[in-house]
Each structure stands twice: as C-alpha cells, then as structure tokens.
Design an enzyme around this catalytic site. Structure first.
Site, PDB file in Angstrom:
ATOM      1  N   CYS A  55       0.841  -1.213   0.000  1.00  0.00           N
ATOM      2  CA  CYS A  55       0.000   0.000   0.000  1.00  0.00           C
ATOM      3  C   CYS A  55       0.871   1.257   0.000  1.00  0.00           C
ATOM      4  O   CYS A  55       0.542   2.247  -0.662  1.00  0.00           O
ATOM      5  CB  CYS A  55      -0.934   0.015   1.206  1.00  0.00           C
ATOM      6  SG  CYS A  55      -2.049  -1.399   1.256  1.00  0.00           S
ATOM      7  N   ARG A 138      -7.915  -4.592  -3.150  1.00  0.00           N
ATOM      8  CA  ARG A 138      -7.493  -3.426  -3.942  1.00  0.00           C
ATOM      9  C   ARG A 138      -8.509  -3.226  -5.075  1.00  0.00           C
ATOM     10  O   ARG A 138      -8.354  -3.798  -6.157  1.00  0.00           O
ATOM     11  CB  ARG A 138      -6.079  -3.643  -4.502  1.00  0.00           C
ATOM     12  CG  ARG A 138      -5.053  -3.854  -3.421  1.00  0.00           C
ATOM     13  CD  ARG A 138      -3.634  -4.013  -3.930  1.00  0.00           C
ATOM     14  NE  ARG A 138      -2.816  -4.588  -2.887  1.00  0.00           N
ATOM     15  CZ  ARG A 138      -2.301  -3.903  -1.855  1.00  0.00           C
ATOM     16  NH1 ARG A 138      -2.476  -2.606  -1.787  1.00  0.00           N
ATOM     17  NH2 ARG A 138      -1.599  -4.516  -0.928  1.00  0.00           N
TER      18      ARG A 138
HETATM   19  C1  BEZ Z   1       0.589  -4.630   1.846  1.00  0.00           C
HETATM   20  O1  BEZ Z   1       1.785  -4.843   1.875  1.00  0.00           O
HETATM   21  O2  BEZ Z   1       0.098  -3.565   1.462  1.00  0.00           O
HETATM   22  C2  BEZ Z   1      -0.343  -5.727   2.268  1.00  0.00           C
HETATM   23  C3  BEZ Z   1       0.019  -7.028   2.013  1.00  0.00           C
HETATM   24  C4  BEZ Z   1      -0.819  -8.052   2.438  1.00  0.00           C
HETATM   25  C5  BEZ Z   1      -1.996  -7.758   3.105  1.00  0.00           C
HETATM   26  C6  BEZ Z   1      -2.343  -6.444   3.322  1.00  0.00           C
HETATM   27  C7  BEZ Z   1      -1.527  -5.422   2.905  1.00  0.00           C
END
Ligand code: BEZ
Length: 238
Positions: A55, A138
């Site tokens: 993110c 997402r």
């Molecule tokens: C992230 O790195 O943004 C992420 C990865 C797995 C689950 C939720 C967020």
C-alpha cells in the site's frame, strides 16, 4: 439478501450503474460522493491497510501522478477500513521518512476516507471475505463526470496495481466518449482506434475499399488514425 441456496448475496455496483452515494470523513475533510465530483472523472480506490508495504508503494506512486491525472480531469479518492488518525500518521510517515524508487517527500494531497464501520467498503463490494474479513481488497472504481461507474478493477491483497494502466484507462474512456470510437488491446494515444461496426452493407463495402482513411481487417474490424496530438488536445484541454 439470500439466494436459493441460502447463501448471503452481496450487492455490488456494476459498470453502467450510478455510483452509490455516501458521505464520509477524509484526510482532506468531509466529502459527499459522488456529488462533490460532478463534472470530473474520479477514481475511487481501496487499499487493505495503512502502514503496510504494498500500500505504501502504491500511495507513493499514485500521489506522484496526481497532477498528471488532474490534467486529464480525473481526481483521486482513497479508502481503507482504518481510522482517520491512522491515515494521518501513515501519510505523515510516508512524507517524512520513506524514500522509494526515487520518490521522496511525497505528499498525499487527495482525500483518504476513514471507513472503520466498513459501510462504504461494503456498499462498493470492496470486502471479499474469501480474501480477508478485516481488510478491503485493492478495488478501483472509475466514475465519470455524470457519476456513472465506467470501469472496475479488482486486485488481491498481495498484488500492487499498475498506475500507468489506470491512467491509460481514464484517457482511453475519455477518447471513446469524445470521438465515438473504441480502443483496441494495449491502445495508447496515437495508436489506431476502432470505428463502430458499419450499419449497412454499403458502408461496410466502402470501408473495405479503404475509403475515408479507414482500414478494415474484415467487415467487422475497422480502424482509423487519430493523432496523439488530437487525443491530448481533447482530453488535456482543461
Ligand atoms: C501490503 O503490503 O500492502 C499488504 C500485504 C498483504 C496484506 C495487506 C496489505
């Protein structure tokens, strides 16, 4: 709502639907969606959680491209099921501490919605229990200046989005509206565009004879040239 097998059916907005309305608190103050965005394209997107690496890479990339989207009359609105203070702390950390792929001091100036009740995330089908019960996937909703959903993209938690593709999609949809055309695979401004299928045999025959600068691969598949300059003049005109 349940279906015939007693499974819970989650209503999700679809392409062509009016974007569901909501009021929300954001890092840029309250918003009334989509009414506040009338006259602009807007990308409403969700991310799973603040203070997570994928993110963070996405927000730095998207924020760095905000001006480019603005020139194409497209605003950005983010959402996660975190609270406002978490959003503020995360965005401050990004600006003050994170240097990534040549991006640093990145300020996120577009609104990030707090949605701890998951009300908006559920309304937009951003919660996908098979992937996570506690985080939005997402999701990307492209909403046009009349408040109509024009495209939707979903990615899972582990997969960061391609923001050049989101920009390409906004430009392609605006080009389709402005020139009454469609865009082929991997289209970029300056590439040939697809003209609507001929409504009569006479028109189809003329096209097959390569009149009006139209090139046909068969009667149902005809293209024409629109220059990159003409596309940009139309889309980046504001
Ligand atoms: C992230 O790195 O943004 C992420 C990865 C797995 C689950 C939720 C967020």
């Amino acid at each position: 709502m349940e279906n015939n097998e007693n499974q819970v059916v989650i209503a999700m907005p679809r392409i062509g639907d009016k974007a569901p309305s909501f009021k929300a608190v954001t890092t840029q103050g309250p918003i009334n969606f989509p009414e506040d965005y009338k006259g602009s394209w807007v990308i409403l997107f969700s991310h799973p959680a603040d203070f997570t690496p994928v993110c963070t890479s996405e927000f730095m990339t998207f924020a760095s491209m905000e001006e480019k989207f603005a020139k194409a009359n497209c605003k950005l609105v983010g959402l996660s099921v975190d609270g406002l203070y978490s959003h503020i702390a995360w965005l401050r950390t990004i600006k003050e501490k994170i240097e990534y792929k040549g991006m640093k001091n990145v300020e996120v100036n577009f609104p990030l919605i707090e949605d701890i009740t998951m009300e908006v995330a559920k309304k937009y089908g951003m919660m996908m229990p098979g992937e996570s019960n506690t985080k939005a996937v997402r999701a990307v909703f492209f909403v046009d200046p009349k408040g109509i959903i024009r495209a939707i993209i979903y990615y899972p938690l582990s997969l960061g989005r391609n923001f050049d593709e989101l920009y390409r999609a906004v430009v392609a949809m605006q080009a389709a509206d402005a020139f009454s055309i469609a865009t082929p695979a991997d289209w970029r401004p300056g590439d040939d565009v697809i003209v609507p299928t001929a409504g009569s045999c006479g028109v189809a025959k003329e096209r097959m004879e390569n009149k009006e600068g139209i090139k046909c691969y068969d009667w149902f598949f005809c293209t024409k040239q629109i220059s990159k300059e003409a596309i940009e003049k139309e889309i980046l005109k504001k």
